[in-house]
Scaffold this motif. Structure first.
Motif, PDB file in Angstrom:
ATOM      1  N   ILE A  76       0.863  -1.185   0.000  1.00  0.00           N
ATOM      2  CA  ILE A  76       0.000   0.000   0.000  1.00  0.00           C
ATOM      3  C   ILE A  76       0.897   1.232   0.000  1.00  0.00           C
ATOM      4  O   ILE A  76       1.819   1.331   0.818  1.00  0.00           O
ATOM      5  N   ALA A  77       0.657   2.151  -0.904  1.00  0.00           N
ATOM      6  CA  ALA A  77       1.394   3.409  -0.963  1.00  0.00           C
ATOM      7  C   ALA A  77       0.388   4.541  -0.787  1.00  0.00           C
ATOM      8  O   ALA A  77      -0.570   4.642  -1.566  1.00  0.00           O
ATOM      9  N   ALA A  78       0.591   5.379   0.230  1.00  0.00           N
ATOM     10  CA  ALA A  78      -0.398   6.412   0.551  1.00  0.00           C
ATOM     11  C   ALA A  78       0.277   7.746   0.820  1.00  0.00           C
ATOM     12  O   ALA A  78       1.291   7.815   1.533  1.00  0.00           O
ATOM     13  N   ASP A  79      -0.284   8.809   0.259  1.00  0.00           N
ATOM     14  CA  ASP A  79       0.108  10.185   0.575  1.00  0.00           C
ATOM     15  C   ASP A  79      -0.856  10.742   1.607  1.00  0.00           C
ATOM     16  O   ASP A  79      -2.036  10.369   1.626  1.00  0.00           O
ATOM     17  N   PHE A  80      -0.356  11.642   2.457  1.00  0.00           N
ATOM     18  CA  PHE A  80      -1.264  12.291   3.403  1.00  0.00           C
ATOM     19  C   PHE A  80      -0.690  13.610   3.877  1.00  0.00           C
ATOM     20  O   PHE A  80       0.526  13.827   3.866  1.00  0.00           O
ATOM     21  N   ALA A  81      -1.594  14.508   4.278  1.00  0.00           N
ATOM     22  CA  ALA A  81      -1.218  15.740   4.964  1.00  0.00           C
ATOM     23  C   ALA A  81      -1.435  15.516   6.453  1.00  0.00           C
ATOM     24  O   ALA A  81      -2.348  14.785   6.849  1.00  0.00           O
ATOM     25  N   ALA A  82      -0.579  16.134   7.277  1.00  0.00           N
ATOM     26  CA  ALA A  82      -0.634  15.899   8.721  1.00  0.00           C
ATOM     27  C   ALA A  82      -0.799  17.216   9.465  1.00  0.00           C
ATOM     28  O   ALA A  82      -0.207  18.234   9.105  1.00  0.00           O
ATOM     29  N   ALA A  83      -1.625  17.183  10.508  1.00  0.00           N
ATOM     30  CA  ALA A  83      -1.773  18.347  11.382  1.00  0.00           C
ATOM     31  C   ALA A  83      -0.473  18.557  12.158  1.00  0.00           C
ATOM     32  O   ALA A  83       0.215  17.604  12.525  1.00  0.00           O
ATOM     33  N   GLY A  84      -0.145  19.831  12.418  1.00  0.00           N
ATOM     34  CA  GLY A  84       1.124  20.139  13.067  1.00  0.00           C
ATOM     35  C   GLY A  84       1.111  20.020  14.570  1.00  0.00           C
ATOM     36  O   GLY A  84       2.145  20.243  15.209  1.00  0.00           O
ATOM     37  N   ASP A  85      -0.032  19.694  15.153  1.00  0.00           N
ATOM     38  CA  ASP A  85      -0.105  19.639  16.612  1.00  0.00           C
ATOM     39  C   ASP A  85       0.107  18.239  17.164  1.00  0.00           C
ATOM     40  O   ASP A  85      -0.071  18.008  18.357  1.00  0.00           O
ATOM     41  N   ARG A  86       0.499  17.285  16.326  1.00  0.00           N
ATOM     42  CA  ARG A  86       0.802  15.930  16.784  1.00  0.00           C
ATOM     43  C   ARG A  86       2.149  15.512  16.221  1.00  0.00           C
ATOM     44  O   ARG A  86       2.480  15.854  15.075  1.00  0.00           O
ATOM     45  N   PRO A  87       2.935  14.773  16.975  1.00  0.00           N
ATOM     46  CA  PRO A  87       4.244  14.327  16.463  1.00  0.00           C
ATOM     47  C   PRO A  87       4.065  13.495  15.201  1.00  0.00           C
ATOM     48  O   PRO A  87       3.263  12.550  15.171  1.00  0.00           O
ATOM     49  N   LEU A  88       4.811  13.833  14.181  1.00  0.00           N
ATOM     50  CA  LEU A  88       4.663  13.148  12.901  1.00  0.00           C
ATOM     51  C   LEU A  88       4.952  11.649  12.994  1.00  0.00           C
ATOM     52  O   LEU A  88       4.222  10.848  12.380  1.00  0.00           O
ATOM     53  N   PRO A  89       5.977  11.206  13.730  1.00  0.00           N
ATOM     54  CA  PRO A  89       6.191   9.750  13.831  1.00  0.00           C
ATOM     55  C   PRO A  89       5.000   9.009  14.445  1.00  0.00           C
ATOM     56  O   PRO A  89       4.686   7.887  14.038  1.00  0.00           O
ATOM     57  N   VAL A  90       4.330   9.643  15.407  1.00  0.00           N
ATOM     58  CA  VAL A  90       3.170   9.019  16.035  1.00  0.00           C
ATOM     59  C   VAL A  90       2.030   8.906  15.033  1.00  0.00           C
ATOM     60  O   VAL A  90       1.382   7.851  14.904  1.00  0.00           O
ATOM     61  N   VAL A  91       1.790   9.997  14.306  1.00  0.00           N
ATOM     62  CA  VAL A  91       0.719   9.987  13.301  1.00  0.00           C
ATOM     63  C   VAL A  91       0.999   8.944  12.229  1.00  0.00           C
ATOM     64  O   VAL A  91       0.109   8.181  11.820  1.00  0.00           O
ATOM     65  N   SER A  92       2.254   8.880  11.793  1.00  0.00           N
ATOM     66  CA  SER A  92       2.613   7.911  10.755  1.00  0.00           C
ATOM     67  C   SER A  92       2.415   6.483  11.236  1.00  0.00           C
ATOM     68  O   SER A  92       1.902   5.626  10.502  1.00  0.00           O
ATOM     69  N   ASP A  93       2.809   6.213  12.472  1.00  0.00           N
ATOM     70  CA  ASP A  93       2.640   4.867  13.019  1.00  0.00           C
ATOM     71  C   ASP A  93       1.161   4.496  13.114  1.00  0.00           C
ATOM     72  O   ASP A  93       0.768   3.359  12.793  1.00  0.00           O
ATOM     73  N   GLU A  94       0.335   5.452  13.547  1.00  0.00           N
ATOM     74  CA  GLU A  94      -1.089   5.175  13.666  1.00  0.00           C
ATOM     75  C   GLU A  94      -1.732   4.955  12.291  1.00  0.00           C
ATOM     76  O   GLU A  94      -2.594   4.074  12.124  1.00  0.00           O
ATOM     77  N   LEU A  95      -1.307   5.740  11.316  1.00  0.00           N
ATOM     78  CA  LEU A  95      -1.864   5.592   9.973  1.00  0.00           C
ATOM     79  C   LEU A  95      -1.449   4.255   9.368  1.00  0.00           C
ATOM     80  O   LEU A  95      -2.275   3.545   8.774  1.00  0.00           O
ATOM     81  N   ARG A  96      -0.195   3.898   9.533  1.00  0.00           N
ATOM     82  CA  ARG A  96       0.269   2.617   8.997  1.00  0.00           C
ATOM     83  C   ARG A  96      -0.505   1.454   9.632  1.00  0.00           C
ATOM     84  O   ARG A  96      -0.932   0.522   8.945  1.00  0.00           O
ATOM     85  N   ALA A  97      -0.685   1.516  10.945  1.00  0.00           N
ATOM     86  CA  ALA A  97      -1.427   0.458  11.640  1.00  0.00           C
ATOM     87  C   ALA A  97      -2.871   0.392  11.156  1.00  0.00           C
ATOM     88  O   ALA A  97      -3.439  -0.703  10.983  1.00  0.00           O
ATOM     89  N   ALA A  98      -3.488   1.556  10.935  1.00  0.00           N
ATOM     90  CA  ALA A  98      -4.880   1.591  10.479  1.00  0.00           C
ATOM     91  C   ALA A  98      -5.020   0.973   9.090  1.00  0.00           C
ATOM     92  O   ALA A  98      -5.981   0.247   8.804  1.00  0.00           O
ATOM     93  N   LEU A  99      -4.052   1.245   8.217  1.00  0.00           N
ATOM     94  CA  LEU A  99      -4.123   0.702   6.861  1.00  0.00           C
ATOM     95  C   LEU A  99      -3.874  -0.806   6.854  1.00  0.00           C
ATOM     96  O   LEU A  99      -4.550  -1.553   6.128  1.00  0.00           O
ATOM     97  N   PHE A 100      -2.922  -1.256   7.645  1.00  0.00           N
ATOM     98  CA  PHE A 100      -2.704  -2.698   7.751  1.00  0.00           C
ATOM     99  C   PHE A 100      -3.968  -3.400   8.255  1.00  0.00           C
ATOM    100  O   PHE A 100      -4.380  -4.444   7.734  1.00  0.00           O
ATOM    101  N   ALA A 101      -4.585  -2.817   9.295  1.00  0.00           N
ATOM    102  CA  ALA A 101      -5.771  -3.436   9.885  1.00  0.00           C
ATOM    103  C   ALA A 101      -6.931  -3.473   8.893  1.00  0.00           C
ATOM    104  O   ALA A 101      -7.631  -4.481   8.764  1.00  0.00           O
ATOM    105  N   ALA A 102      -7.152  -2.366   8.195  1.00  0.00           N
ATOM    106  CA  ALA A 102      -8.257  -2.317   7.236  1.00  0.00           C
ATOM    107  C   ALA A 102      -8.033  -3.306   6.095  1.00  0.00           C
ATOM    108  O   ALA A 102      -8.968  -3.993   5.654  1.00  0.00           O
ATOM    109  N   ALA A 103      -6.795  -3.396   5.611  1.00  0.00           N
ATOM    110  CA  ALA A 103      -6.504  -4.299   4.507  1.00  0.00           C
ATOM    111  C   ALA A 103      -6.780  -5.748   4.895  1.00  0.00           C
ATOM    112  O   ALA A 103      -7.402  -6.503   4.135  1.00  0.00           O
TER     113      ALA A 103
END
Length: 235
Positions: free
Chosen positions: A93-120
């Motif tokens: 899965i290859a995904a682009d996204f924009a991220a809000a600046g009020d959350r650490p980017l590594p945390v957001v990325s980890d959560e997004l990756r986990a969500a995509l794995f789970a949905a798939a």
């Protein structure tokens, strides 16, 4: 070897899916495929539920390289692959996204990756082994990320008229919303093989429904017939 006619048919299928591949569901023995357009809608919805994420373009396909991933060789398909389909094997899965600046980017990325794995895996039945993310924009601190747009409604064909008597058996399988004709006739028969194409009721796991359809059709098909199922849409 792929003939020019088969290549042309595959190109037509990808065009009708606007655009997309047919992704292998489950294991090679399941003989099931899912339209990428249907998978993308579910994955984008999952991405949009991650706080601080605004999903962008998303694709599903083979891992980059020579068709192998994480030391796992590409699998030779034991059942006929439909035109425009990928042979059974691991997916990326290859995904682009924009991220809000009020959350650490590594945390957001980890959560997004986990969500995509789970949905798939849990919602669709795709064997995704890799999720590659690309941040395309960072929103200003204190600015709430706008709500992700709803994925476009599926644009597959409506239920065609089906005269094959097997259609009644297929429609009776729980989770089948309709028979469809993206790749070919809803019930496509050829010597030694039979392919059924369906839309699955939204909220049902496509892999589970495809397995049920295949099991049902295998019982009534001539002995030795290679039965495969294509899920073209979620409705």
């Amino acid at each position: 070897m792929t003939t020019s006619a088969e290549a042309g048919r595959a190109a037509t299928v990808r065009g009708r899916l606007r655009p997309g591949l047919l992704l292998p569901l489950g294991d090679p023995a399941d003989g099931a495929w899912l339209a990428e357009s249907a998978a993308r809608a579910v994955l984008l919805r999952a991405a949009g539920q991650v706080p601080g994420v605004v999903p962008g373009p998303l694709r599903v396909g083979l891992p980059e390289g020579d068709g192998e991933s994480e030391g796992e060789p590409a699998t030779e398909a034991p059942l006929p692959v439909p035109p425009g389909g990928l042979a059974p094997g691991p997916l990326r899965i290859a995904a682009d996204f924009a991220a809000a600046g009020d959350r650490p980017l590594p945390v957001v990325s980890d959560e997004l990756r986990a969500a995509l794995f789970a949905a798939a895996g849990t919602e669709l039945g795709l064997r995704a082994v890799r999720v590659d993310l690309r941040v395309t924009d960072l929103l200003d601190d204190g600015v709430t990320a706008p709500a992700a747009p709803e994925p476009p409604a599926p644009t597959g064909p409506t239920s065609p008229g089906v005269t094959d008597p097997l259609s009644t058996v297929v429609r009776a399988v729980a989770g089948v919303a309709a028979l469809t004709d993206v790749v070919g006739p809803p019930v496509d028969r050829a010597p030694g093989r039979l392919r059924v194409e369906v839309a699955v009721t939204a909220g049902r796991r496509p892999l589970d429904v495809a397995r049920a359809v295949r099991a049902t059709v295998t019982v009534v098909a001539p002995e030795g017939t290679a039965v495969t199922v294509l899920v073209s849409d979620l409705r």
